[in-house]
Design an enzyme around this catalytic site. Sequence first.
Site, PDB file in Angstrom:
ATOM      1  N   GLU A 176       0.826  -1.228   0.000  1.00  0.00           N
ATOM      2  CA  GLU A 176       0.000   0.000   0.000  1.00  0.00           C
ATOM      3  C   GLU A 176       0.853   1.268   0.000  1.00  0.00           C
ATOM      4  OE1 GLU A 176      -3.042  -0.201   3.063  1.00  0.00           O
ATOM      5  OE2 GLU A 176      -4.120  -1.739   1.943  1.00  0.00           O
ATOM      6  N   GLU A 295      -5.351  -8.461  -0.367  1.00  0.00           N
ATOM      7  CA  GLU A 295      -6.088  -8.165   0.871  1.00  0.00           C
ATOM      8  C   GLU A 295      -7.549  -7.962   0.496  1.00  0.00           C
ATOM      9  OE1 GLU A 295      -4.669  -5.171   3.611  1.00  0.00           O
ATOM     10  OE2 GLU A 295      -2.582  -5.608   3.112  1.00  0.00           O
TER      11      GLU A 295
HETATM   12  O1  AHR Z   1      -5.147  -5.933   6.964  1.00  0.00           O
HETATM   13  C1  AHR Z   1      -5.053  -4.806   7.778  1.00  0.00           C
HETATM   14  C2  AHR Z   1      -4.337  -3.653   7.085  1.00  0.00           C
HETATM   15  O2  AHR Z   1      -5.122  -3.173   6.037  1.00  0.00           O
HETATM   16  C3  AHR Z   1      -3.017  -3.983   6.417  1.00  0.00           C
HETATM   17  O3  AHR Z   1      -1.952  -3.940   7.296  1.00  0.00           O
HETATM   18  C4  AHR Z   1      -2.898  -2.901   5.400  1.00  0.00           C
HETATM   19  O4  AHR Z   1      -2.140  -3.297   4.288  1.00  0.00           O
HETATM   20  C5  AHR Z   1      -4.325  -2.555   5.058  1.00  0.00           C
HETATM   21  O5  AHR Z   1      -4.547  -1.184   5.082  1.00  0.00           O
END
Ligand code: AHR
Length: 517
Positions: A176, A295
């Site tokens: 990210e 994610e």
């Molecule tokens: O999964 C929780 C968080 O969400 C992770 O650390 C991050 O990559 C995202 O913003």
Amino acid sequence: MSNIRSAKVFVDRNFAIGETDPRLFGAFVEHLGRCVYGGIYEPGHPTADKQGFRQDVLALVRELGATIMRYPGGNFVSGYNWEDGVGPVAERPKRLDLAWFSTEPNSFGTNEFIDWCRVANVEPMFAVNLGTRGGDAARNMLEYCNHPGGTALSDLRRAHGWEKPHDIKFWCLGNEMDGPWQMESKTATEYGRIAVEAAKMMRWIDPSIELAACGSSSRSMPTYGAWEDTVLEHTFDHVEYVSLHTYFNNYASDTAAFLACPDLMDNFIEEVVAIADAVAAKRRSPKRIMLSFDEWNVWYRTRRVRADRVREGWPIAPPILEEIYSMEDALCFGGACISLLNHADRVKSACLAQLVNVIAPIMTELGGPAWRQTIFYPFAQMSKFGRGRVLRARVESETYASRYYDPRGDNDQYYAIPNAPYLKVAMVANEDGGLSIFALNRDLTGEMSVEVSARGFVPLKVGEATQLHHADLSAFNSKDEPDKVSPIQLTGVTVDGERIWMTVAPASWNVINLIPA
Ligand code: AHR
């Protein structure tokens, strides 16, 4: 009495979207809250083995069917010194983790995670720190992990007790990096340059690795689209994947919109494919960048602003982001499973974020039991029955319109979803000649009769048919009621030649596995 809707689905065994890659069924372990400490690793727990791995959690991970596991972050990785997590545990430093305002004890690190992956029977996926570190740390970490021996770093691994190289194939180039919350976030150009240089060096060390560049941290980011384009202009020749992240919410308490919002995941995937292919087109390149949806989940109740974390000091493994998942969440989550399956041609890797305690399908109590959250079931079923060729389904279903609220990004935002079919489906022709049907009924009040026409299959019969449904959409599982929301048998599924009929409950997730008769 509410109306019974009806829907029809048409598939042909020869008309496939694509083959599901086993990596589509991945999950995520971050050094965050109680995911590692008190989650997968709890020395002293009654079920822990000599390495401190909780066997009750391992049993649930195997049942979940996760295939690849992302590690060690997430936001955490952008401040992580990989060197802190290797070597004798007593000599490892404690560090402040600025991602989650916790203290990281480093008693669990790279080598322990690799051992855990081997016993869990999952492939490791590693992220390197391109926040506070860069290409040099990334190439050193890869040399430590994957080089057989005869150099200082590979021999250091051997001296630490891991003689054989870890042979880690899948590497994420940071996390990210577009997010202002990230340690040393970057512009697309800054990140693109760093990512390509890290990628070059890493591949020179080990040409067999596969690399994922960071896409936008969500579709709501103001730089979304332009970010992917710039990053891929830099990295196109050096990576196999671009990443996507999505967290669904129901802040607006609008269940219909919440259940429709996985359709935005379809748009997200198709948009990123379009951008990646446009970058390829400008080069007249036949190469296709694949998508790593590394994610995804429902997450909104336990989001915290940095000020909350600061007030709490610097605890080790605090119980944060412990989202309790409801029946309603499982329905939205099931919709996302369907979206992923239906893009199996381009989404070749995906990670449910995360695995244990932290926005997770598995919950634990310190020293106590482990149990399945509601979202455990759609994921486990997707992994079990989603192997094979996803078919191009023509769905005839009434649709509904909604507006989904997603506050991430610069401004509060509503997204129109004008035509969400009440029935959302994925159909997978399985390797055994059978057919698996994943069916989400988004009608909140009415049952639905579904007729499937499946051409080109050998005669089929019902192998397994289950339904996840609860009259109370806010129902959840807990230590005291671990099975309150769990699948029950779906009765009344009828097969006659190429036709299959079923009636599904309102607001229900249904999985029907048909096998050769
Ligand atoms: O999964 C929780 C968080 O969400 C992770 O650390 C991050 O990559 C995202 O913003």
